[in-house]
Design an enzyme around this catalytic site. Structure first.
Site: not given
Length: 255
Positions: A44, A74, A202
């Site tokens: 990310h 991401e 997550h």
């Protein structure tokens, strides 16, 4: 089919950047994860370069291609380019990852903590999804399980959704999982009915992953970083990845 594990290596970069230099080596950590059975690597890259940097993205793209595993990038599609950060679309054009996961996080957020709200104006998001798909990647949108319009992701052109599992992890830690699991199971069913593939991520961990997968139908992939790297401090990186792969093998898609 075995549910896929994509290891998020952001936290390796956090540790490296805290001291400067090249240790720990993000590329070597990813190599170890792949050798231990990870099906993919996730990054990310943020505009503030707090962990993964543009150079890491290029190097990890080459590594995943060499080992024939998936690369998942991401990021916030609305974040503009700035010094050291060419923008998410340009990074994806340069690397052509198998998957791009779009996340509505702001610069000041410590971590991603909510999904897209499809009740808002989505014209720009639909245009961006089309641009990312033109790269040749499938596109996944980060969503909350309680979003009443998960099917809206399909209408925008997305291929998958990633269910934000932070609330489930918190419920599991407090021993109150029934309501959370029912919510996520319903979200999974609604996504599948809309023709969307289902990812999840997550705060998933060895402690809570099995229960989640047993309750939520159709999950194709989990992206796990913080918990996996934390557990690896005690168990070793290779052993930790293997432990996750074992959990996933016991939770086949459609089982």
């Amino acid at each position: 089919m075995t549910i896929q594990l994509s290891v998020n290596v952001n936290k390796i970069a956090v540790l490296r950047n805290s001291r400067g230099g090249t240790d720990p080596d993000v590329l070597q950590a990813a190599r170890t994860c792949i050798a231990a059975g990870a099906h993919g690597i996730t990054v990310h890259p943020r505009p503030d370069q707090r962990h993964i940097r543009a150079g890491d993205v290029l190097a990890l793209s080459a590594l995943t291609r060499e080992h024939a595993v998936e690369f998942n990038i991401e990021g916030n599609p609305f974040a503009p380019p700035r010094a050291g950060y060419p923008g998410l679309l340009e990074l994806c054009r340069a690397t052509r990852p198998e998957q791009i996961t779009l996340v509505p996080d702001g610069d000041g957020q410590l971590t991603s903590d909510h999904g897209f709200d499809f009740a808002q104006d989505t014209t720009q998001l639909a245009e961006l999804i089309a641009a990312f798909k033109a790269v040749g990647s499938r596109v996944s949108l980060f969503v909350d399980a309680g979003n009443p319009d998960i099917a809206g992701a399909a209408a925008l052109g997305a291929d998958r959704v990633e269910l934000y599992t932070g609330p489930y992890a918190h419920a599991h830690a407090s021993g109150q999982t029934d309501t959370a699991l029912a919510l996520f199971a319903d979200a999974g069913r609604r996504a599948s009915a809309a023709g969307l593939g289902i990812n999840a991520g997550h705060d998933l961990s060895q402690a809570n992953l099995g229960d989640f997968l047993a309750a939520v139908p159709g999950v194709l992939e989990v992206s796990i970083g913080h918990a996996l790297i934390s557990e690896a401090l005690y168990q070793g990186l290779e052993a930790t990845v293997r432990a996750y792969v074992d959990i996933l093998r016991g939770s086949q898609v459609g089982a």
